[in-house]
Design a protein around this motif. Sequence first.
Motif: not given
Length: 467
Positions: A214, A199, A164
């Motif tokens: 993400h 994330g 992410g």
Amino acid sequence: MTAIDKGTGALLPARRIAEFAAALRYEDIPATVRERARIQILDGLGVGFASNAFAFADRALAGLTALGGAGDCTVLGRRQKLPLRDAALANGILVHGLDFDDTHLASIVHATAACLPAALTLAEALDASGEEFLTAYTAGMEVAIRIGAAVKGGFHHAGYHATGIVSHFSNAVVAGRLLQLSAEQILHAQGIASSSAAGLQVFLEEGAWTKRFHPGWGAVAGITAAHLAQHGFIGPSRPYEGKFGLFESHLQAHAAEADVAALSDGLGERWDLADTAIKPYPVCHFIHGAADSAIALRERIPSVEAIRSVRILVPAQTLPIVAEPAADKLRPATDYAAKFSAPFVVATCLRLGRFGLAELLPQALADEATLALAARSRCEADPDTAFPTYFSGGVEVTLQDGSTLRWHERVNSGAGERKLDVAGASAKFMGAAGMVLDTAIATRARDAILAIDRHPIRHTTAVLGGS
């Protein structure tokens, strides 16, 4: 803006990355690396197709359609098309949605998910050539892997999902390359992306769906950053190592462990993309060695009822992710929670000798024989692990008669000398894509993907909509 370290006179990492991406040409990429890239793209798109068989895909697409309406960009396995950034987000959710996509083990990054959705969708929007697409994808992969390597697992330790985070930067590079930005503009794009990188791993507490989101959000951020940079928007030149930059803000107590040199080490000379591992099982990669071991032991076990207890060995650093909290891991409430449960995955492998997408369906999650075996399991740190080079793992089974059976895999399947070749990746693709496509369409898609750099990218996206 300075792009030189005043102390050493060396190029700053973001500048070095920008110059690499701006100068890279298709011909610069070794043929073996291009071949591996095609295999990984095939794998990622196959997983993306399969995600359409699960409820999260319909719900995500419903939300995105409500947000932006129809557009011109392909969504994997769907006739509907969405606007550029919404399609990139949708494709990111699909590619990463089953946690069945590739991982660069040393970096602990789902590298293809961090690059492919933006590369494919923006290349289609720009009517780019297949060679331009593959060049941008490759540049992004090398950047994503190096950011992951630089932090040495630190994002995970601090509570972030590494993919992410890195996807914002790798996609800024991917988009910058496709937009043919200058090195200066790609430098700015990385700096702009540094303000959006996020994330959180809090999804682990209850098997929530946000991990799926993400890398797609990273695609949106990277595409946005590159377009802003193209039109003169200014970003910081030290997004990684600067004061209050990525390392300091996201690594927290682990910031001093970051290796700044690893960000640009070997760019254009060493191709780490080729070391990315393709998953044979749709579960967290940290469990793969233990799953391999359970499958290897199964034929030596008289019956599940003959098992008194199971000892599962996984890398110590991964215990908080795949083994804790122990009570939740014994009875995962959702398919996504099951993917991160070493007891559930190993119990399934000991019972069935396999772990595929079918083992994540509701009836499999409710199987009392599997859950009873998981309840007789415990997870411990693997003393013989090769982590992070490989995601080693082992299983020790104690039978009712007191005898013990053991198996340990140092190199998990799909990695190192056990990595999937074209034939293996094609078989996985056909199985995954076959969940939503008929054989003829899946075959046509496979063939187009394996020749993706030989044709305009719209030649390939024309067969990725599932019709």
